[in-house]
Every structure is written in C-alpha cells, then in structure tokens.
Design an enzyme around this catalytic site. Structure first.
Site: not given
Ligand code: NAD
Length: 300
Positions: A173, A177
């Site tokens: 991951y 990133k």
């Molecule tokens: P989440 O799991 O709530 O939402 C992610 C969404 O992406 C899901 O609804 C999933 O169905 C969709 N998804 C996954 N693979 C897919 C694909 N191949 N095509 C289309 N849709 C797809 O997660 P989140 O926490 O809202 O994360 C959103 C982004 O933020 C991600 O890229 C994650 O890595 C990044 N992120 C989140 C955090 C955090 O604190 N939550 C921290 C750092 C980075």
C-alpha cells in the site's frame, strides 16, 4: 448563491463509501454534477461488487435536488476506465475534474505477504490512478487542441501518510501511495500545458479502511469525520484553484497542511574507491535530516 463548483462535472472514483462519498455529497452541494464511480468492493478488493453504494449516493444527491449518475467501472481496468470518462461526457456534456480516490487494503508484514496481496494493491491504486488519468488527459488534450484554450481542468489523486512517510505492515500500500505521489508531480508538469492541474491528498478519516486500526473513541469519531477531508478536494476541483499544482495536501480533522517532497540533502565529493565510503557516509548521515514518522515530523 452559486456554489464553488457550479456547473462543473466531476468524477469521483470509489465514491460510494467513506471519503469518496463525502466528496460526492459536498461537490453536489457546491453545484457540481457528479459521476459517482464505485464497484461496491469489500475492503480488501475481493467480492463480486455491486453498483449499490454508488446508486445510494446518487439517490442522496438527487433527493437534495442535485445531479449525479452512477458508474460501476473497475478503475484499474483500462477499457472500463475509458468508459467512465466517456459516460461523464455523454451524460453531462463535459468533464472538469477527476478525483482518483478508489482504494483497497491488504496489510501484511512483507515476509508474509503473498504475490496476490502485492499485485492487487498495486493494481487498484497505481493502475487505478493511471488509467482514468490517461483517458481524462486525452479528452482534455483533444479539447485544448480543438479550442486553442486552456481547459481549466483538475486531477486530484489520493496518497497516504503510509506511503509518503512510511508505515510498518504496508509495503504494498505504501509503495503504491508513494508512487501516486511521484505520479502526481510528474503528471502536473506534463499536463500544465493544457491547463490541467494535478494535486494529491493524503487523507485521514475514520472509515471501514481504518476503523479497526485503533480504538474508536469519541474524539477519534469527531476528528475522523470525512467532512474534514472533503473541503480541500472540493476547492481543488473548482476553477479557483487553477494556480496550485503538483502539491500533496495532508487533510484530516487534526491537520490541513502541505507535505514537502524529497530534496537533496548534504553532499560529498564523489570517490571511486568503496573503501573510502565509511567515513564519508557517516558524515553525510550525521548531517542529513531524519526521515519523517507517521506524524510528518522527524523520526527520533
Ligand atoms: P472505503 O473502503 O470506505 O472506500 C473506498 C471505496 O473504493 C469503496 O467503496 C470501494 O468499493 C471502492 N473501490 C475499491 N476498489 C475499486 C475499484 N477497483 N474500482 C472502483 N471502486 C473501487 O475507504 P476510504 O477510507 O474512504 O478510502 C478512500 C481513499 O483514501 C483510498 O484511496 C485510501 O487508500 C485513501 N486513504 C484513506 C485513509 C483513511 O484514513 N481512511 C488514509 C489514507 C489514505
């Protein structure tokens, strides 16, 4: 009063849940027409997927009088990513911004990580950023050629402190990133000529991706609301942000900042004999700034 993104057409990948869902809702509140992409995956990217989460967000937007359409593309599939860009243009007549937000997690210490766990995470994050960006950038390049005008368009990628600073258990991951961070900087330089800005957000929010990492306290619930992340994304989608490109924003309920990239630190005169390296490297290391920890400050 006109919203910050009035009339702009924005695609949000992974917009059915978590942070992406909040982006979609706030964009619509600010007058954008939203393509809500989501294939309804499980947290680790397995499962058959469904349009359900994207359609729920579309229904929420429409119930408040906004405009939105659902898209079920796997963003890491080349042809489906192209179909998503085409759908935005066919439905709303144009495309102004793309937020590459979809993501999955398969955390594992690298000694235990399987090839499949590595490949899946790299594919969804890196190819899932490149493929939609490639097709959107071609659409904007053609538009720029046809009109001779800057397109005033936006790409917003999603990175993470796990990548730019580094977190144990996340070599797959974090590498993806950090790769997205490099992609953002290079793409911003390539696409500037057409009037496209490219920035990234390293978000922090309490979602299904992060809820089991630490105890969920009331404080964590409040500062982990994705509503803290959405404002910078929405602003970056607007016409107002045209002079900001190639930047990495950290955004959560506890911080809004810019993460600074690699810079050359101390230097020494090059030598051809490896036997001379010991003291030279010791001096360089003593002079160099420490890498940052997960809070963005020097690691002790
Ligand atoms: P989440 O799991 O709530 O939402 C992610 C969404 O992406 C899901 O609804 C999933 O169905 C969709 N998804 C996954 N693979 C897919 C694909 N191949 N095509 C289309 N849709 C797809 O997660 P989140 O926490 O809202 O994360 C959103 C982004 O933020 C991600 O890229 C994650 O890595 C990044 N992120 C989140 C955090 C955090 O604190 N939550 C921290 C750092 C980075």
């Amino acid at each position: 009063m006109a919203g910050l993104c009035e009339g702009r057409v924005v695609i949000v990948t992974g917009g059915g849940r978590g942070i992406g869902r909040e982006y979609c809702l706030m964009l619509a509140e600010e007058g954008a027409k939203v393509v809500v992409n989501d294939l309804g995956n499980t947290r680790d990217g397995s499962g058959d997927g469904s349009l359900g989460p994207a359609e729920e967000v579309v229904a929420e937007i429409k119930a408040k009088g906004g405009e939105a359409v659902a898209n079920g593309a796997d963003v890491s599939d080349w042809a489906q990513a192209k179909g998503m860009i085409d759908q935005a243009v066919a439905t709303f007549g144009r495309l102004d911004a793309l937020i590459n937000n979809a993501g999955i997690l398969r955390d594992r210490m690298l000694v235990n990580m399987t090839e499949a766990e590595w490949d899946a995470v790299i594919k969804v994050h890196l190819k899932g950023t490149f493929a939609p960006t490639h097709h959107a950038a071609n659409y904007w390049r053609d538009l720029n050629k046809a009109t001779g005008e800057q397109v005033n368009a936006r790409i917003i990628n999603t990175s993470s402190v796990s990548g730019i600073y580094g977190n144990i258990g996340q070599t797959n991951y974090g590498a993806a990133k950090q790769g997205i961070a490099a992609f953002t900087i290079i793409a911003s330089r390539e696409l500037r000529r057409y009037g496209v800005t490219v920035n990234a957000i390293a978000p922090g929010a309490l979602t299904r991706l992060t809820e089991d990492l630490r105890e969920v306290t009331e404080e964590r619930k409040a500062s982990g609301d994705p509503k803290w992340v959405a404002p910078i994304a929405v602003w970056l989608c607007s016409a107002e942000s045209k002079d900001v490109s190639g930047r990495m924003f950290e955004a959560s309920g506890t911080v809004l900042g810019i993460a600074e990239g690699w810079h050359r630190g101390p230097t020494a005169t090059p030598v051809k004999d490896p036997n001379l390296m010991g003291p030279i490297v010791a001096e360089l290391v003593a002079k160099a700034r420490l890498n940052a920890g997960m809070d963005g400050k020097d690691l002790d």
